[in-house]
Design a protein around this motif. Structure first.
Motif, PDB file in Angstrom:
ATOM      1  N   ALA A 102       0.963  -1.247   0.108  1.00 44.64           N
ATOM      2  CA  ALA A 102       0.150   0.035   0.534  1.00 44.64           C
ATOM      3  C   ALA A 102       0.540   1.441  -0.418  1.00 44.64           C
ATOM      4  CB  ALA A 102      -0.692  -0.257   1.107  1.00 44.64           C
ATOM      5  N   THR A 103       2.338   1.049   0.789  1.00 39.63           N
ATOM      6  CA  THR A 103       2.827   2.428   0.558  1.00 39.63           C
ATOM      7  C   THR A 103       3.201   2.640  -0.509  1.00 39.63           C
ATOM      8  OG1 THR A 103       3.068   1.818   2.672  1.00 39.63           O
ATOM      9  CG2 THR A 103       5.213   3.720   1.589  1.00 39.63           C
ATOM     10  N   LEU A 105       2.729   1.604  -3.033  1.00 36.92           N
ATOM     11  CA  LEU A 105       1.476   2.116  -4.917  1.00 36.92           C
ATOM     12  C   LEU A 105       0.858   3.673  -3.970  1.00 36.92           C
ATOM     13  CD1 LEU A 105      -0.591  -1.164  -4.595  1.00 36.92           C
ATOM     14  CD2 LEU A 105       0.828  -0.410  -6.362  1.00 36.92           C
ATOM     15  N   LEU A 106       0.805   4.013  -3.122  1.00 34.46           N
ATOM     16  CA  LEU A 106       0.162   5.467  -3.003  1.00 34.46           C
ATOM     17  C   LEU A 106       1.511   5.817  -3.161  1.00 34.46           C
ATOM     18  CD1 LEU A 106      -1.857   5.118   0.775  1.00 34.46           C
ATOM     19  CD2 LEU A 106      -2.259   6.081  -1.752  1.00 34.46           C
ATOM     20  N   GLY A 107       2.819   5.906  -2.656  1.00 37.56           N
ATOM     21  CA  GLY A 107       3.999   6.816  -2.768  1.00 37.56           C
ATOM     22  C   GLY A 107       3.855   7.062  -4.278  1.00 37.56           C
ATOM     23  N   LEU A 110       1.914   9.904  -5.472  1.00 37.12           N
ATOM     24  CA  LEU A 110       1.526  10.865  -4.785  1.00 37.12           C
ATOM     25  C   LEU A 110       3.345  11.506  -4.682  1.00 37.12           C
ATOM     26  CD1 LEU A 110      -0.701   9.664  -2.195  1.00 37.12           C
ATOM     27  CD2 LEU A 110      -1.488  11.585  -4.088  1.00 37.12           C
TER      28      LEU A 110
END
Length: 142
Positions: A102-103, A105-107, A110
């Motif tokens: 998740a980190t 995929l969001l990093g 963003l």
């Protein structure tokens, strides 16, 4: 070697916190929704820091902070629901395996994160380690 001590301390605190949360949810306060509500309400204690310096943030940052707070509250609600319904020894390895994904995929969108080949290999080992911990014991899930 300082990074190892920091990582070890962080994992120890995370594990201890989950065990205490599990004990509280099973024995003292068996309501994950109420437990989440009261913990989120404690976060409002930050208002007591206003006398030490306060600046009005731009509207964009205020909205972003409110959305982040809501997402965090829902995330801990789901964590407490998982702890309430399952074992901490099975819930935490699953979270440990999925958190880096998740980190990342969001990093990527963003924060414009770019990993090189060695970092992707280390990332794969991190995920594999979490999945191995998760799958070492037979578990019953719904």
């Amino acid at each position: 070697m300082n990074w190892f001590a920091a990582a070890f301390a962080a994992q120890f605190i995370l594990g201890s916190s989950a065990v205490f949360d599990k004990l509280l949810l099973k024995k003292s306060y068996p309501n994950p929704l109420g437990y989440t509500f009261w913990l989120a309400l404690i976060g409002l204690a930050a208002i007591a820091l206003i006398p030490f310096g306060f600046h009005v943030a731009p509207l964009y940052f205020t909205i972003l902070a409110l959305v982040a707070g809501a997402v965090f509250t829902f995330a801990i609600l789901f964590l407490y629901l998982a702890l309430f319904r399952g074992d901490a020894s099975s819930t935490l390895p699953l979270i440990a395996a999925l958190s880096p994904v998740a980190t990342l995929l969001l990093g990527i969108p963003l924060l414009n994160v770019q990993l090189n080949t060695v970092e992707y290999a280390a990332f794969a080992l991190l995920i594999a380690g979490g999945l191995i911990l998760f799958t070492t014991e037979p578990k019953r899930f719904r």
